[in-house]
Design an enzyme around this catalytic site. Structure first.
Site, PDB file in Angstrom:
ATOM      1  CG  ASP A 104      41.559  53.545   5.423  1.00  0.00           C
ATOM      2  OD1 ASP A 104      42.712  53.333   5.855  1.00  0.00           O
ATOM      3  OD2 ASP A 104      41.252  54.587   4.805  1.00  0.00           O
TER       4      ASP A 104
HETATM    5  C1  LIG Z   1      38.404  61.828  12.320  1.00  0.00           C
HETATM    6  C2  LIG Z   1      39.059  60.948  13.351  1.00  0.00           C
HETATM    7  C3  LIG Z   1      39.943  59.946  12.991  1.00  0.00           C
HETATM    8  N1  LIG Z   1      40.527  59.161  13.944  1.00  0.00           N
HETATM    9  C4  LIG Z   1      41.468  58.073  13.589  1.00  0.00           C
HETATM   10  C5  LIG Z   1      40.780  56.732  13.255  1.00  0.00           C
HETATM   11  C6  LIG Z   1      41.877  55.973  12.561  1.00  0.00           C
HETATM   12  O1  LIG Z   1      42.607  55.222  13.547  1.00  0.00           O
HETATM   13  C7  LIG Z   1      42.781  57.072  11.984  1.00  0.00           C
HETATM   14  C8  LIG Z   1      42.818  57.021  10.473  1.00  0.00           C
HETATM   15  O2  LIG Z   1      43.798  56.142  10.046  1.00  0.00           O
HETATM   16  P1  LIG Z   1      43.516  54.688   9.453  1.00  0.00           P
HETATM   17  O3  LIG Z   1      44.517  54.459   8.367  1.00  0.00           O
HETATM   18  O4  LIG Z   1      42.073  54.498   9.135  1.00  0.00           O
HETATM   19  O5  LIG Z   1      43.832  53.695  10.663  1.00  0.00           O
HETATM   20  P2  LIG Z   1      45.159  53.472  11.519  1.00  0.00           P
HETATM   21  O6  LIG Z   1      46.387  53.674  10.684  1.00  0.00           O
HETATM   22  O7  LIG Z   1      45.046  54.271  12.785  1.00  0.00           O
HETATM   23  O8  LIG Z   1      45.010  51.937  11.939  1.00  0.00           O
HETATM   24  P3  LIG Z   1      45.036  50.606  11.008  1.00  0.00           P
HETATM   25  O9  LIG Z   1      45.240  51.032   9.576  1.00  0.00           O
HETATM   26  O10 LIG Z   1      46.188  49.791  11.520  1.00  0.00           O
HETATM   27  O11 LIG Z   1      43.704  49.950  11.261  1.00  0.00           O
HETATM   28  O12 LIG Z   1      42.223  58.322  12.408  1.00  0.00           O
HETATM   29  C9  LIG Z   1      40.243  59.352  15.288  1.00  0.00           C
HETATM   30  O13 LIG Z   1      40.763  58.627  16.149  1.00  0.00           O
HETATM   31  N2  LIG Z   1      39.362  60.339  15.644  1.00  0.00           N
HETATM   32  C10 LIG Z   1      38.762  61.156  14.753  1.00  0.00           C
HETATM   33  O14 LIG Z   1      37.959  62.043  15.156  1.00  0.00           O
END
Ligand SMILES: Cc1cn([C@H]2C[C@H](O)[C@@H](COP(=O)(O)OP(=O)(O)OP(=O)(O)O)O2)c(=O)[nH]c1=O
Length: 221
Positions: free
Chosen positions: A80
Site C-alpha cells: 500500500d
Molecule cells: C505517489 C505515487 C503513487 N503511485 C501509485 C502506487 C499505487 O499503485 C497507488 C496507490 O494506491 P494503492 O492502494 O497503494 O494501490 P492500488 O490500489 O493501485 O493497487 P493494489 O491495492 O491492488 O495493490 O498510487 C504511482 O504510481 N506513482 C506515484 O508517484
C-alpha cells in the site's frame, strides 16, 4: 515456495517482474477509506494486513477446485502506498474527485511530503482439517507474516491552478496516492527526491526482495 502478488496495480507487477522472479498475480478489493484521525503508520499497516487477509480468503473460497494448480506453501505479497504531509499526520490517498486532488496539491505545492509504501509478506500453508462429517477440508492458514515500510521524501515545485487543471484533465492522477505519478507526467512537478524511487512508484524493490529472502529463509529452517 510460490509467490503471489495480490495487487491490481500494473506498476507493482512491472516492478516485481524486473527482479526476474516467477510469480502470479491476483486482484484483491478492500475498503481503503482511512478512519477519522487515523495515523499514517496505523492506516498503512492496517491496509497491507487487510489486503493479505482478503487474498487468503479468496484463495480459500476456491481452494477445492483450484488446489491441483496451487503449491502447498505460498508467499502472498501485498502493498500500500500513501503520501504523508510534513505535519506527519495527514494521509494522502487517491483523489476522490478534482476538488480533493486540488486540496492535496495545494498542500504539496512548493513543499516536501513523504511517500510511504508498506509491503507485507504472508507465508501460508495448505492444511487438511477434519469437518464434523468426518470429511477432509483443505484451507490455507497463515504461518508467518512480516511487514516493512519504506519512506521517500518528495519535493514539489510551486504549482499554479492552470498546472493543476491540465494535470487533472490528463487522467493520470485518478488512481494514484497523492494524485500524481512520478513515473509519468507528474515527474514535471518533482524537483527532488530523497530515498527509493521505486518506493514512490508503489513497490520498494530492493527492500521487497530482502523481505522475501528473509521470510523464505526463516520458512525453510
Ligand atoms: C505517489 C505515487 C503513487 N503511485 C501509485 C502506487 C499505487 O499503485 C497507488 C496507490 O494506491 P494503492 O492502494 O497503494 O494501490 P492500488 O490500489 O493501485 O493497487 P493494489 O491495492 O491492488 O495493490 O498510487 C504511482 O504510481 N506513482 C506515484 O508517484
Amino acid at each position: 515456495m510460490d509467490i503471489i502478488l495480490a495487487s491490481s496495480s500494473p506498476r507493482r507487477r512491472e516492478l516485481l517482474a524486473r527482479a526476474q522472479l516467477d510469480f502470479t498475480v491476483m486482484s484483491v478489493d478492500i475498503d481503503e477509506t482511512p478512519q477519522d484521525n487515523e495515523l499514517p503508520k496505523n492506516y498503512i499497516e492496517r491496509m497491507v494486513a487487510a489486503k493479505a487477509a482478503a487474498a487468503v480468503q479468496q484463495l480459500n473460497d476456491t481452494v477445492e477446485t483450484s488446489k491441483d494448480n496451487l503449491a502447498e506453501q505460498l508467499i502472498i505479497l501485498t502493498s500500500d502506498t500513501i503520501g504523508v504531509l510534513p505535519d506527519g499526520q495527514t494521509v494522502l490517498v487517491k483523489p476522490a474527485d478534482r476538488e480533493h486532488a486540488y486540496r492535496m496539491w495545494q498542500q504539496m505545492s512548493d513543499n516536501t511530503h513523504e511517500v510511504w509504501t508498506a509491503v507485507q509478506a504472508t507465508h501460508v500453508s495448505l492444511v487438511s482439517t477434519h469437518t464434523h462429517t468426518e470429511n477432509h477440508e483443505s484451507v490455507f492458514q497463515v504461518v508467518k507474516q512480516q511487514q516493512i515500510t519504506e519512506r521517500t521524501a518528495v519535493t514539489f515545485i510551486p504549482l499554479t491552478t492552470e498546472m493543476m487543471s491540465c494535470y487533472w484533465e490528463s487522467g493520470e492522477p485518478a488512481d494514484k496516492a497523492g494524485g500524481y505519478g512520478i513515473q509519468g507526467l507528474g515527474a514535471a512537478w518533482v524537483s527532488r527526491i530523497n530515498g527509493s524511487y521505486t518506493n514512490v512508484v508503489g513497490l520498494p524493490l530492493s527492500q521487497t526482495l530482502a523481505l522475501l529472502k528473509d521470510i523464505l529463509d526463516t520458512g525453510t529452517h
